[in-house]
Design a protein around this motif. Structure first.
Motif, mmCIF file in Angstrom:
data_model
loop_
_atom_site.group_PDB
_atom_site.id
_atom_site.type_symbol
_atom_site.label_atom_id
_atom_site.label_comp_id
_atom_site.label_asym_id
_atom_site.label_seq_id
_atom_site.Cartn_x
_atom_site.Cartn_y
_atom_site.Cartn_z
ATOM 1 N N GLY A 82 0.818 -1.212 0.000
ATOM 2 C CA GLY A 82 0.000 0.000 0.000
ATOM 3 C C GLY A 82 0.850 1.260 0.000
ATOM 4 O O GLY A 82 0.580 2.212 -0.728
ATOM 5 N N LEU A 83 1.899 1.264 0.810
ATOM 6 C CA LEU A 83 2.797 2.421 0.852
ATOM 7 C C LEU A 83 3.532 2.601 -0.471
ATOM 8 O O LEU A 83 3.704 3.729 -0.948
ATOM 9 C CB LEU A 83 3.804 2.274 1.993
ATOM 10 C CG LEU A 83 3.243 2.387 3.403
ATOM 11 C CD1 LEU A 83 4.322 2.051 4.431
ATOM 12 C CD2 LEU A 83 2.675 3.767 3.657
ATOM 13 N N ASP A 84 3.943 1.497 -1.084
ATOM 14 C CA ASP A 84 4.612 1.585 -2.390
ATOM 15 C C ASP A 84 3.682 2.177 -3.443
ATOM 16 O O ASP A 84 4.101 2.993 -4.268
ATOM 17 C CB ASP A 84 5.114 0.217 -2.834
ATOM 18 C CG ASP A 84 6.336 -0.264 -2.057
ATOM 19 O OD1 ASP A 84 7.004 0.570 -1.408
ATOM 20 O OD2 ASP A 84 6.620 -1.479 -2.106
ATOM 21 N N SER A 85 2.416 1.790 -3.413
ATOM 22 C CA SER A 85 1.436 2.352 -4.349
ATOM 23 C C SER A 85 1.237 3.841 -4.085
ATOM 24 O O SER A 85 1.105 4.633 -5.021
ATOM 25 C CB SER A 85 0.098 1.621 -4.247
ATOM 26 O OG SER A 85 0.235 0.310 -4.727
ATOM 27 N N ALA A 86 1.214 4.211 -2.824
ATOM 28 C CA ALA A 86 1.081 5.628 -2.467
ATOM 29 C C ALA A 86 2.252 6.426 -3.032
ATOM 30 O O ALA A 86 2.068 7.499 -3.616
ATOM 31 C CB ALA A 86 1.001 5.787 -0.952
ATOM 32 N N VAL A 87 3.446 5.902 -2.864
ATOM 33 C CA VAL A 87 4.643 6.579 -3.378
ATOM 34 C C VAL A 87 4.588 6.680 -4.900
ATOM 35 O O VAL A 87 4.915 7.725 -5.475
ATOM 36 C CB VAL A 87 5.928 5.859 -2.905
ATOM 37 C CG1 VAL A 87 7.151 6.363 -3.646
ATOM 38 C CG2 VAL A 87 6.102 6.026 -1.405
ATOM 39 N N ASP A 88 4.151 5.605 -5.561
ATOM 40 C CA ASP A 88 4.026 5.640 -7.027
ATOM 41 C C ASP A 88 3.068 6.746 -7.472
ATOM 42 O O ASP A 88 3.345 7.461 -8.429
ATOM 43 C CB ASP A 88 3.533 4.296 -7.564
ATOM 44 C CG ASP A 88 4.574 3.190 -7.453
ATOM 45 O OD1 ASP A 88 5.765 3.496 -7.212
ATOM 46 O OD2 ASP A 88 4.181 2.008 -7.589
#
Length: 142
Positions: A120-126
């Motif tokens: 989820g955090l990786d998607s947020a960063v993307d």
């Protein structure tokens, strides 16, 4: 939207993610494949999701598809989805992943599995990197 405003929003969205990451690292405390304290995981997911919403609003404004917020109402997730679908399906998928994991699974359901929350955090960063102004380097989580 001015370059300065875009830069401010980008940095603010990154601040949300950095704060969420700090909460997870110092308060939720990872042990094996799970975080130990779901209270702080929920807090971190809510914080990160606010960064996602800021990035999504900024992205839509950049593309000329901003959402008008009516007084006394909230913007619905479907409003974001509808507008993002008309612009870029990859960005829509990234938004959906961040929404599902951070807002629903992490914040509401209290998921504590490290890999799930990290996704989820990786998607947020993307998504946040989609609004990155020229001259700023891509942000990556530690």
């Amino acid at each position: 939207m001015s370059t300065k405003e875009r830069q401010n929003r980008y940095r603010e969205a990154l601040r949300y993610i950095s704060n969420a990451s700090e909460i997870l690292r110092t308060k939720a405390k990872k042990k094996d494949k799970y975080y130990e304290d779901d209270k702080y995981v929920r807090m971190a997911c809510g914080t990160a999701y606010n960064g996602v919403l800021l990035a999504a609003e900024t992205y839509l404004e950049m593309k000329g598809k901003s959402i008008e917020k009516k007084k006394g109402t909230r913007i619905k997730v479907e409003d974001y989805r509808t507008r993002l679908a008309k612009i870029d399906l990859k960005v829509l998928k990234t938004f959906n992943t961040a929404y599902e994991i951070l807002h629903l699974v992490g914040y509401y359901e209290g998921e504590t599995k490290y890999g799930v929350i990290r996704e989820g955090l990786d998607s947020a960063v993307d998504l946040i990197n989609q609004i990155r102004p020229a001259g700023e380097s891509n942000f990556e989580l530690e």
